[in-house]
Scaffold this active site. Sequence first.
Site, PDB file in Angstrom:
ATOM      1  N   SER A 232       0.823  -1.210   0.000  1.00 46.58           N
ATOM      2  CA  SER A 232       0.000   0.000   0.000  1.00 46.58           C
ATOM      3  C   SER A 232       0.852   1.254   0.000  1.00 46.58           C
ATOM      4  CB  SER A 232      -0.911   0.004   1.235  1.00 46.58           C
ATOM      5  OG  SER A 232      -0.151   0.266   2.409  1.00 46.58           O
ATOM      6  N   LYS A 234       0.353   3.820   1.850  1.00 52.42           N
ATOM      7  CA  LYS A 234       0.540   4.263   3.230  1.00 52.42           C
ATOM      8  C   LYS A 234       1.798   3.644   3.832  1.00 52.42           C
ATOM      9  CE  LYS A 234      -1.655   4.195   7.811  1.00 52.42           C
ATOM     10  NZ  LYS A 234      -2.845   3.766   8.595  1.00 52.42           N
ATOM     11  N   GLU A 253       6.623  -0.333  -5.309  1.00 55.00           N
ATOM     12  CA  GLU A 253       5.515  -0.681  -6.204  1.00 55.00           C
ATOM     13  C   GLU A 253       4.251  -0.645  -5.351  1.00 55.00           C
ATOM     14  OE1 GLU A 253       5.866  -0.921  -9.344  1.00 55.00           O
ATOM     15  OE2 GLU A 253       8.053  -1.007  -9.447  1.00 55.00           O
ATOM     16  N   CYS A 287      -3.342  -4.562  -7.756  1.00 51.35           N
ATOM     17  CA  CYS A 287      -3.024  -3.132  -7.798  1.00 51.35           C
ATOM     18  C   CYS A 287      -3.356  -2.510  -9.149  1.00 51.35           C
ATOM     19  CB  CYS A 287      -1.550  -2.911  -7.462  1.00 51.35           C
ATOM     20  SG  CYS A 287      -0.393  -3.784  -8.554  1.00 51.35           S
TER      21      CYS A 287
END
Length: 485
Positions: A232, A234, A253, A287
Amino acid sequence: MSYFDELAFQYIDGEWRAGTGSWDIVDFNPYDGEKLASITVAGVREIDLAYRAAERAQREWGATNPYTRRLVFERALRVIDDRECELAAAITAECGGTRVKAAFELHLAREFLREALHLALRAEGRILPSPDDTKENRLYRLPVGVVGVISPFNFPFLLSLKSVAPALALGNAVVLKPHQNTPICGGGLVAKVFEEAGLPAGVLNVVVTDIAEIGDALIEHPVPKVISFTGSDKVGRHVATVAASHFKRTILELGGNSAMIVLDDADLDYAVDAAVFSRFIHQGQVCMATNRVLVDRSVEREFTEKFVAKVRTLKVGDPRDEETHIGPLINAGQAEAINALVDQSIADGATALVRGGTRGTLVEPSVLTGLPADSPLLGQEIFGPVALIIPFDGEEEAVRLANATPYGLSGAVHTGDVERGVRLAKRIDTGMIHVNDSTVHDEAIVPFGGEKHSGVGRLNGDAVVDAFTTTKWISIQHGRSAFPF
């Protein structure tokens, strides 16, 4: 003995050993809740042992003739071929991946190992001229040394190999930390394949742990020079911040919020097929998945009817069933979060053309339209089986809507005019975009990565040579330099 019993350990310096952490990671099958394994987490001590083992082993591995290093990858390919059924079963059990997903993951894993065979020979040096007639400048491509790899849960075997294989091929040693939801597929299986392929002890180490146990020890440790993280944005932001403070290079990534743009001249039946696959492959836990389907208003009604009709045919259930299209999300918490997102969007004014139910970790597809322009759902990554259909009027609005997100990983444009599609694709702020195809693509020789919050750096092909090697300048004075004092 199953893979889950055999590999429920840390793998350090060529040995399978128990961790010394203060708690256990319990590995569950996300579909039926079956306990697959229990692994005592690695503590800070194991992190240090793994990195020190990698540091020692790398010296000899990095000096090994690259033609000799290639043999390990040839054998690794044979191991995967010989164990394909067992590997696919493990992916289905631990990840909830359908049979199609497991086959797709293993196919790509082979492709990346085949590319690693060639990468071993691609760390090429250069000789550059000098203003001094008697001087020679040589540039050498050398391994960075030790690479730390942190991989995600969605395609754990593949996405671990994407960094591990090229790093090893280029002469580095690796310490791999898989996601705690997929410690076997993302870690143990990778180690087992290379162990059977004859990789020397210590060159690859696997530590199963969590930040709650080790803090930032995996990133802060002085041995690794590069950290490759997939996950993620974050967490990626935290990894980048900590690594930068220790002068480490990062390859990140991260997440995406991909748009598929369907223009007024598109083949709608084909675009529907591409959009359904792009949104619902592996339950949307990809993703690159199409979060937003942008459709020219002139064809919106026809496209939407066809899209909704196809979504209603998708079978949700046991991933072991060959007819299942959508299996479980990785855990109940993720399923609850997706359900809450949909409920909130409907409460905010969206219309549900399809509203799927939730049964434990099984989340049926939802298709939403009519989202308010300020809907939070439009700007974020949706890691689940929820599709958003958004109409637009003309190419300018399509570009504006596609770029109205902090992410920029993948995308697609569907049109009857390929060059029109290319012109539009160039205007989308994304690292990868595909004309008349899915948004979900990965090819071993093509640079892979995103813009904006979707990451930093690239993997695959020549890009990994930059990622996992360093350039060293050695000059040679064949004559004598003249010094001013």
